[in-house]
Design an enzyme around this catalytic site. Structure first.
Site, PDB file in Angstrom:
ATOM      1  N   GLY A 233      64.186  44.175  33.493  1.00  0.00           N
ATOM      2  CA  GLY A 233      63.581  42.885  33.131  1.00  0.00           C
ATOM      3  C   GLY A 233      63.200  42.724  31.679  1.00  0.00           C
ATOM      4  CD  GLN A 234      63.406  46.882  30.138  1.00  0.00           C
ATOM      5  OE1 GLN A 234      64.171  46.344  30.922  1.00  0.00           O
ATOM      6  NE2 GLN A 234      63.106  48.170  30.194  1.00  0.00           N
ATOM      7  CB  SER A 235      63.373  40.105  26.016  1.00  0.00           C
ATOM      8  OG  SER A 235      63.372  41.080  25.028  1.00  0.00           O
TER       9      SER A 235
END
Ligand code: G3D
Length: 179
Positions: free
Chosen positions: A70-72
């Site tokens: 879910g990191q950018s």
């Protein structure tokens, strides 16, 4: 969005996996939820790189649970996973007030994707064990869930750490998939 008897039969008894994506911002609890559901344990896991895929049979349904980083930098590639997805499990860190707006925007983006137009949406308002957690109803307001039209969605308070709320959510999802 009619579902025929033969489709229900196929979903229930075929060996085909029902594809479910576990999405959310980094550190929301996605990987913890994946393994708590599939193994019953809280597994210490390193940050997800790419995705984790587990097959889990629940109430005669073979679920393919895919937890995506879910990191950018990874969020841009979420849409690569959308095809043939029956349901999205959106995991929210209920203590993360600062990023509610960001999650709402990501949710709107994914819900407008053609490949997810028929997907069910299950939201876990996770980390309910923490004293400063927003309630499921606050999370629902923050995400503006009631504005989602033509979408079957439901929100459940959960604590992946304690195992609370996870199967209530899964029951709703599997019930809907079998309709
Ligand atoms: P992610 O896969 O969404 O990135 P993780 O998130 O599953 O890796 O979880 C991130 C951190 O949140 C982990 O802590 C994990 O133990 C914690 N966490 C997950 N679910 C809950 C919950 O319901 N309650 C609380 N209190 N914590 C939770 P660490 O310390 O390992 O980073």
């Amino acid at each position: 969005m009619g579902v025929t008897f033969s489709q229900v039969w196929a979903r229930l008894f075929s060996s085909k996996e029902v594809k479910l994506l576990i999405l959310g911002l980094d550190a929301a609890g996605k990987t913890t939820i994946l393994y708590k559901i599939t193994t019953g344990e809280v597994v210490a896991a390193a940050a997800t790189v790419g995705s984790n895929h587990e097959v889990y049979t629940y109430k005669n349904m073979k679920l393919g649970l895919i937890d995506i980083a879910g990191q950018s930098s990874h969020r841009q590639s979420w849409s690569q996973y959308f095809q043939a997805t029956s349901g999205v499990i959106l995991v929210i860190d209920s203590t993360d007030r600062a990023r509610m707006d960001l999650v709402r925007q990501e949710l709107l983006k994914m819900m407008s994707d053609e490949n997810l137009k028929d997907a069910l949406l299950l939201v876990y308002a996770n980390k309910q064990d923490l004293p400063n957690a927003m309630s499921p109803s606050e999370v629902s307001t923050g995400l503006n869930l009631t504005s989602l039209k033509d979408r079957d969605w439901q929100i459940f308070g959960a604590s992946a750490l304690k195992g609370a709320g996870l199967f209530e959510g899964l029951d709703w999802l599997v019930g809907k998939l079998a309709e």
